[in-house]
Design a protein around this motif. Structure first.
Motif, PDB file in Angstrom:
ATOM      1  N   ALA A 237    -109.974  55.586  -7.113  1.00  0.00           N
ATOM      2  CA  ALA A 237    -110.304  54.587  -8.130  1.00  0.00           C
ATOM      3  C   ALA A 237    -111.597  53.847  -7.773  1.00  0.00           C
ATOM      4  CB  ALA A 237    -109.155  53.599  -8.300  1.00  0.00           C
ATOM      5  N   VAL A 238    -111.746  53.476  -6.516  1.00  0.00           N
ATOM      6  CA  VAL A 238    -112.968  52.778  -6.089  1.00  0.00           C
ATOM      7  C   VAL A 238    -114.178  53.698  -6.200  1.00  0.00           C
ATOM      8  CG1 VAL A 238    -114.128  51.756  -4.098  1.00  0.00           C
ATOM      9  CG2 VAL A 238    -111.792  51.097  -4.638  1.00  0.00           C
ATOM     10  N   LEU A 239    -114.047  54.932  -5.738  1.00  0.00           N
ATOM     11  CA  LEU A 239    -115.159  55.873  -5.846  1.00  0.00           C
ATOM     12  C   LEU A 239    -115.502  56.179  -7.308  1.00  0.00           C
ATOM     13  CD1 LEU A 239    -114.368  58.366  -2.936  1.00  0.00           C
ATOM     14  CD2 LEU A 239    -116.126  56.584  -3.004  1.00  0.00           C
ATOM     15  N   GLY A 240    -114.492  56.294  -8.159  1.00  0.00           N
ATOM     16  CA  GLY A 240    -114.734  56.510  -9.588  1.00  0.00           C
ATOM     17  C   GLY A 240    -115.454  55.335 -10.226  1.00  0.00           C
ATOM     18  N   ALA A 241    -115.053  54.108  -9.870  1.00  0.00           N
ATOM     19  CA  ALA A 241    -115.721  52.919 -10.409  1.00  0.00           C
ATOM     20  C   ALA A 241    -117.168  52.849  -9.938  1.00  0.00           C
ATOM     21  CB  ALA A 241    -114.963  51.662  -9.988  1.00  0.00           C
ATOM     22  N   VAL A 242    -117.408  53.178  -8.679  1.00  0.00           N
ATOM     23  CA  VAL A 242    -118.776  53.185  -8.160  1.00  0.00           C
ATOM     24  C   VAL A 242    -119.610  54.248  -8.871  1.00  0.00           C
ATOM     25  CG1 VAL A 242    -120.167  53.709  -6.108  1.00  0.00           C
ATOM     26  CG2 VAL A 242    -118.197  52.197  -5.925  1.00  0.00           C
ATOM     27  N   LEU A 243    -119.034  55.416  -9.118  1.00  0.00           N
ATOM     28  CA  LEU A 243    -119.739  56.478  -9.833  1.00  0.00           C
ATOM     29  C   LEU A 243    -120.069  56.050 -11.264  1.00  0.00           C
ATOM     30  CD1 LEU A 243    -120.798  59.414  -9.919  1.00  0.00           C
ATOM     31  CD2 LEU A 243    -118.527  60.049 -10.772  1.00  0.00           C
TER      32      LEU A 243
END
Length: 192
Positions: free
Chosen positions: A67-73
């Motif tokens: 979720a964090v990596l997706g939000a950063v992307l």
């Protein structure tokens, strides 16, 4: 707005890099650090093998990481698209009557519209920005009003005269406009 977002993102990124770099540098130089510090020696890592194994065994770890990596992307993609996208309309497609049309510079139409608005009573300064598509432009009009100006009258005259004339002269069916008004700062008048 994009300028402010760029400054905030760059500021936060810079602050994070300075804090993490300073922490790693302090630990690498062998400076005495508090017990709660992430690194306390030259051979330390951020997450040890035991920490990684204990976090991987928990059910919430991988969903949170994704979720964090997706939000950063998503934020990175939004930022790149916002950098590439042009804010103002470069040209307007004008109906020339021959079926092909002609192109009018957006800055020329902005200048004429701003000049018409500045010619109105009570308007000290006007600024116009065209957005939208070439065939369906939209105008953003910012007005700085004198102290004696009647906002309702100025709004009516801008829409009925300046915007209508620009719409008609460019041969557009419609030219939606958002008008923002601000009062000009002035000194108080002295009474004798």
């Amino acid at each position: 707005m994009l300028t402010y977002v760029n400054r905030v993102l760059l500021g936060l990124l810079g602050l994070a890099l300075v804090v993490l770099g300073g922490a790693a540098l302090a630990a690498g130089l062998g400076v005495a650090v508090p017990s709660w510090w992430a690194w306390d020696g030259q051979g330390d890592v951020l997450l040890s093998a035991a920490d990684r194994a204990s976090l991987s065994g928990r059910g919430w770890w991988w969903p949170v990481v994704f979720a964090v990596l997706g939000a950063v992307l998503l934020l990175a993609v939004w930022w790149v698209v916002a950098q590439v996208r042009r804010g103002r309309l470069a040209e307007v497609l004008v109906d020339s009557g021959d079926g092909q049309g002609a192109l009018l510079r957006g800055s020329a139409l902005e200048g004429v519209l701003a000049g018409e608005a500045e010619g109105l009573d009570g308007v000290r300064r006007a600024q116009v920005a065209l957005t939208g598509r070439r065939s369906a432009p939209e105008a953003g009009v910012s007005l700085w009003l004198e102290a004696h100006a009647e906002p309702a009258d100025v709004l009516y005259r801008v829409s009925a005269e300046a915007v209508a004339q620009a719409r008609d002269s460019a041969g557009l069916e419609r030219l939606p406009a958002e008008v923002r008004m601000r009062a000009v700062r002035h000194r108080a008048a002295r009474v004798n």
